[in-house]
Design an enzyme around this catalytic site. Structure first.
Site, PDB file in Angstrom:
ATOM      1  N   LYS A  14       0.830  -1.215   0.000  1.00 53.47           N
ATOM      2  CA  LYS A  14       0.000   0.000   0.000  1.00 53.47           C
ATOM      3  C   LYS A  14       0.858   1.255   0.000  1.00 53.47           C
ATOM      4  O   LYS A  14       0.340   2.380   0.063  1.00 53.47           O
ATOM      5  CB  LYS A  14      -0.920  -0.017   1.224  1.00 53.47           C
ATOM      6  CG  LYS A  14      -1.810  -1.254   1.209  1.00 53.47           C
ATOM      7  CD  LYS A  14      -3.117  -1.045   1.897  1.00 53.47           C
ATOM      8  CE  LYS A  14      -4.037  -2.190   1.539  1.00 53.47           C
ATOM      9  NZ  LYS A  14      -5.181  -2.348   2.334  1.00 53.47           N
ATOM     10  N   THR A  60      11.318  -3.566   1.472  1.00 53.40           N
ATOM     11  CA  THR A  60      10.525  -4.540   2.235  1.00 53.40           C
ATOM     12  C   THR A  60      11.156  -5.926   2.120  1.00 53.40           C
ATOM     13  O   THR A  60      12.224  -6.086   1.534  1.00 53.40           O
ATOM     14  CB  THR A  60       9.051  -4.584   1.750  1.00 53.40           C
ATOM     15  OG1 THR A  60       9.039  -5.063   0.406  1.00 53.40           O
ATOM     16  CG2 THR A  60       8.401  -3.221   1.800  1.00 53.40           C
ATOM     17  N   LYS A  64      15.652  -6.253   3.542  1.00 53.56           N
ATOM     18  CA  LYS A  64      15.970  -5.244   4.563  1.00 53.56           C
ATOM     19  C   LYS A  64      17.394  -5.340   5.105  1.00 53.56           C
ATOM     20  O   LYS A  64      17.964  -4.332   5.502  1.00 53.56           O
ATOM     21  CB  LYS A  64      14.968  -5.334   5.710  1.00 53.56           C
ATOM     22  CG  LYS A  64      13.582  -4.843   5.316  1.00 53.56           C
ATOM     23  CD  LYS A  64      12.638  -4.892   6.496  1.00 53.56           C
ATOM     24  CE  LYS A  64      11.371  -4.143   6.186  1.00 53.56           C
ATOM     25  NZ  LYS A  64      10.510  -3.988   7.362  1.00 53.56           N
ATOM     26  N   ALA A 129      11.235  -7.850  11.331  1.00 48.19           N
ATOM     27  CA  ALA A 129      10.393  -6.813  11.941  1.00 48.19           C
ATOM     28  C   ALA A 129      10.785  -6.603  13.403  1.00 48.19           C
ATOM     29  O   ALA A 129      10.881  -5.466  13.885  1.00 48.19           O
ATOM     30  CB  ALA A 129       8.921  -7.182  11.820  1.00 48.19           C
ATOM     31  N   ASN A 149      10.626 -16.538  20.641  1.00 45.84           N
ATOM     32  CA  ASN A 149      10.570 -16.945  19.236  1.00 45.84           C
ATOM     33  C   ASN A 149      10.491 -18.459  19.109  1.00 45.84           C
ATOM     34  O   ASN A 149      11.038 -19.190  19.928  1.00 45.84           O
ATOM     35  CB  ASN A 149      11.829 -16.436  18.509  1.00 45.84           C
ATOM     36  CG  ASN A 149      11.679 -16.531  17.006  1.00 45.84           C
ATOM     37  OD1 ASN A 149      10.639 -16.154  16.470  1.00 45.84           O
ATOM     38  ND2 ASN A 149      12.683 -17.042  16.321  1.00 45.84           N
ATOM     39  N   ARG A 150       9.790 -18.901  18.046  1.00 46.52           N
ATOM     40  CA  ARG A 150       9.678 -20.352  17.782  1.00 46.52           C
ATOM     41  C   ARG A 150      11.072 -20.987  17.775  1.00 46.52           C
ATOM     42  O   ARG A 150      11.305 -21.983  18.430  1.00 46.52           O
ATOM     43  CB  ARG A 150       8.973 -20.564  16.432  1.00 46.52           C
ATOM     44  CG  ARG A 150       8.863 -21.992  16.011  1.00 46.52           C
ATOM     45  CD  ARG A 150       8.093 -22.111  14.734  1.00 46.52           C
ATOM     46  NE  ARG A 150       8.729 -21.413  13.610  1.00 46.52           N
ATOM     47  CZ  ARG A 150       8.246 -21.366  12.387  1.00 46.52           C
ATOM     48  NH1 ARG A 150       7.097 -21.949  12.129  1.00 46.52           N
ATOM     49  NH2 ARG A 150       8.887 -20.722  11.426  1.00 46.52           N
ATOM     50  N   SER A 153      17.099 -20.085  19.263  1.00 44.82           N
ATOM     51  CA  SER A 153      18.458 -19.595  18.987  1.00 44.82           C
ATOM     52  C   SER A 153      18.428 -18.222  18.312  1.00 44.82           C
ATOM     53  O   SER A 153      19.308 -17.390  18.531  1.00 44.82           O
ATOM     54  CB  SER A 153      19.226 -20.596  18.120  1.00 44.82           C
ATOM     55  OG  SER A 153      18.507 -20.819  16.932  1.00 44.82           O
TER      56      SER A 153
HETATM   57  P1  NAP Z   1      10.430 -12.644   9.015  1.00 42.98           P
HETATM   58  O1  NAP Z   1      11.734 -11.941   9.061  1.00 42.98           O
HETATM   59  O2  NAP Z   1      10.205 -13.707   7.974  1.00 42.98           O
HETATM   60  O3  NAP Z   1      10.227 -13.314  10.477  1.00 42.98           O
HETATM   61  C1  NAP Z   1       9.125 -14.133  10.711  1.00 42.98           C
HETATM   62  C2  NAP Z   1       9.022 -14.422  12.202  1.00 42.98           C
HETATM   63  O4  NAP Z   1       7.790 -15.128  12.421  1.00 42.98           O
HETATM   64  C3  NAP Z   1      10.136 -15.313  12.758  1.00 42.98           C
HETATM   65  O5  NAP Z   1      10.402 -14.941  14.076  1.00 42.98           O
HETATM   66  C4  NAP Z   1       9.489 -16.724  12.702  1.00 42.98           C
HETATM   67  O6  NAP Z   1      10.013 -17.630  13.636  1.00 42.98           O
HETATM   68  C5  NAP Z   1       8.064 -16.377  13.072  1.00 42.98           C
HETATM   69  N1  NAP Z   1       7.098 -17.374  12.591  1.00 42.98           N
HETATM   70  C6  NAP Z   1       6.721 -17.605  11.311  1.00 42.98           C
HETATM   71  N2  NAP Z   1       5.806 -18.596  11.255  1.00 42.98           N
HETATM   72  C7  NAP Z   1       5.588 -18.983  12.549  1.00 42.98           C
HETATM   73  C8  NAP Z   1       4.748 -19.978  13.140  1.00 42.98           C
HETATM   74  N3  NAP Z   1       3.954 -20.763  12.407  1.00 42.98           N
HETATM   75  N4  NAP Z   1       4.763 -20.097  14.474  1.00 42.98           N
HETATM   76  C9  NAP Z   1       5.577 -19.304  15.246  1.00 42.98           C
HETATM   77  N5  NAP Z   1       6.401 -18.362  14.733  1.00 42.98           N
HETATM   78  C10 NAP Z   1       6.407 -18.206  13.400  1.00 42.98           C
HETATM   79  O7  NAP Z   1       9.210 -11.637   8.851  1.00 42.98           O
HETATM   80  P2  NAP Z   1       9.180 -10.100   9.340  1.00 42.98           P
HETATM   81  O8  NAP Z   1       9.758  -9.222   8.306  1.00 42.98           O
HETATM   82  O9  NAP Z   1       9.758 -10.071  10.706  1.00 42.98           O
HETATM   83  O10 NAP Z   1       7.597  -9.781   9.365  1.00 42.98           O
HETATM   84  C11 NAP Z   1       6.786 -10.240  10.428  1.00 42.98           C
HETATM   85  C12 NAP Z   1       5.408  -9.612  10.376  1.00 42.98           C
HETATM   86  O11 NAP Z   1       5.504  -8.217  10.593  1.00 42.98           O
HETATM   87  C13 NAP Z   1       4.672  -9.788   9.039  1.00 42.98           C
HETATM   88  O12 NAP Z   1       3.321 -10.102   9.324  1.00 42.98           O
HETATM   89  C14 NAP Z   1       4.756  -8.399   8.400  1.00 42.98           C
HETATM   90  O13 NAP Z   1       3.647  -8.144   7.566  1.00 42.98           O
HETATM   91  C15 NAP Z   1       4.720  -7.506   9.639  1.00 42.98           C
HETATM   92  N6  NAP Z   1       5.329  -6.166   9.442  1.00 42.98           N
HETATM   93  C16 NAP Z   1       4.527  -5.072   9.584  1.00 42.98           C
HETATM   94  C17 NAP Z   1       5.055  -3.802   9.441  1.00 42.98           C
HETATM   95  C18 NAP Z   1       4.163  -2.598   9.628  1.00 42.98           C
HETATM   96  O14 NAP Z   1       4.579  -1.478   9.258  1.00 42.98           O
HETATM   97  N7  NAP Z   1       2.978  -2.750  10.191  1.00 42.98           N
HETATM   98  C19 NAP Z   1       6.407  -3.629   9.137  1.00 42.98           C
HETATM   99  C20 NAP Z   1       7.215  -4.775   9.002  1.00 42.98           C
HETATM  100  C21 NAP Z   1       6.658  -6.044   9.163  1.00 42.98           C
HETATM  101  P3  NAP Z   1      11.275 -18.561  13.292  1.00 42.98           P
HETATM  102  O15 NAP Z   1      12.492 -17.723  13.562  1.00 42.98           O
HETATM  103  O16 NAP Z   1      11.145 -19.717  14.200  1.00 42.98           O
HETATM  104  O17 NAP Z   1      11.169 -18.966  11.854  1.00 42.98           O
END
Ligand code: NAP
Length: 278
Positions: A14, A60, A64, A129, A149-150, A153
């Site tokens: 968006k 994004t 990042k 994030a 965190n899941r 480590s």
């Molecule tokens: P990321 O780097 O891929 O990290 C994903 C995280 O989610 C990891 O800690 C992962 O754990 C965990 N995870 C994924 N599936 C899981 C499950 N089934 N059960 C438990 N933990 C799980 O993603 P990210 O960039 O941090 O983004 C995370 C969220 O933030 C997204 O929904 C994104 O849309 C949102 N976000 C929003 C904004 C905003 O401005 N509002 C900005 C940035 C991000 P593991 O380490 O164990 O894999």
């Protein structure tokens, strides 16, 4: 002014509409592209974009961290987060910054009126994030910050990384990292629970959190945003959280801070926050 948002997937972004709304407030003319870019094509894309007069880019997933390699200067916020969500050209140089944490803190404290100072805060997730928001949360001097965190480590690594950059003892913040087990989650209660995992990107999925987690929680905040409440938000409300919010306000506020870096103009975010765009 030539601007863009890049990442993969990118079609859902968006950002073009948010920045067009900001530009309209000042009658500023912008051209905002939305390009699919991967870590393999990032270096060339950035070189082409800035060579042809590009001014600023929103960065994004999954770029990042990788994007930090291709800039001349990294802000303190981005260095602490080890990631960036914005790049801009200034004085013949490329600068990287991270405005995600600023966006979250502004949404929490100014829009939702939840102060972080002296509070007990639980952050679920240790991905990009979480890295982006934690330095700004620390800056607000909570009493306790816990990352769960899941993959334990990754939470421990994130904590270690921050301990090497910020003097948490001097700030008097209790900082803990662990997994999503009930034992770790339930050894305290939290004023604020922030879901920074990507679980909410899958509509019906639940983190399977213990119900007692939300007893005493003033706000449960999901970084993900959508028209409907997420499963995390529903579970928090059903189990005792006073209030819930998604991350729309954070998205708008981080965008406003990026827009300021690109243009030196500070947009009014209130209209967009009240009335999300389609
Ligand atoms: P990321 O780097 O891929 O990290 C994903 C995280 O989610 C990891 O800690 C992962 O754990 C965990 N995870 C994924 N599936 C899981 C499950 N089934 N059960 C438990 N933990 C799980 O993603 P990210 O960039 O941090 O983004 C995370 C969220 O933030 C997204 O929904 C994104 O849309 C949102 N976000 C929003 C904004 C905003 O401005 N509002 C900005 C940035 C991000 P593991 O380490 O164990 O894999």
């Amino acid at each position: 002014m030539k601007l863009a948002v890049i990442g993969k997937p990118i079609t859902h972004s968006k950002s073009p509409k948010i920045h067009q709304d900001f530009a309209n407030q000042f009658d500023a003319k912008i051209e905002f592209r939305k390009d699919e870019v991967t870590p393999d094509t990032l270096e060339k894309w950035l070189a082409d974009f800035f060579k042809h007069g590009g001014k600023g880019v929103s960065i994004t997933l999954p770029l990042k961290e990788a994007a930090l390699k291709y800039v001349d200067e990294i802000s303190d916020r981005a260095r602490l987060a080890s990631s960036c969500n914005v790049i801009y050209a200034k004085d013949e140089k490329l600068f990287a910054d991270c405005t995600d944490g600023y966006g979250l803190a502004k949404d929490l404290e100014e829009n939702l009126k939840v102060s972080l100072k002296g509070k007990k805060i639980l952050i679920l997730g240790a991905g990009g994030a979480a890295r982006g928001i934690i330095p700004s949360v620390i800056e607000k001097n909570p009493a306790k910050l816990k990352i769960a965190n899941r993959t334990e480590s990754k939470a421990l690594l994130l904590m270690e990384d921050l301990e090497g950059k910020v003097n948490l003892k001097e700030k008097n913040i209790i900082f803990e990292a662990g997994d999503l087990s009930d034992d770790f989650l339930l050894d305290d209660s939290y004023d604020l629970v922030i879901n920074s995992t990507s679980i909410s990107t899958q509509a019906e999925e639940s983190l399977g959190l213990p119900k007692a987690l939300f007893l005493g929680t003033k706000l449960a905040y999901d970084l993900f945003y959508s028209d409907e409440k997420t499963v995390f938000m529903h579970e928090a409300l059903e189990n005792g959280a006073e209030k819930v919010s998604d991350g729309w306000g954070m998205l708008v506020e981080q965008g406003a801070e990026s827009f300021r870096l690109w243009t030196n103009l500070i947009p009014d975010t209130s209209r967009l926050i009240e009335k999300p765009i389609d």
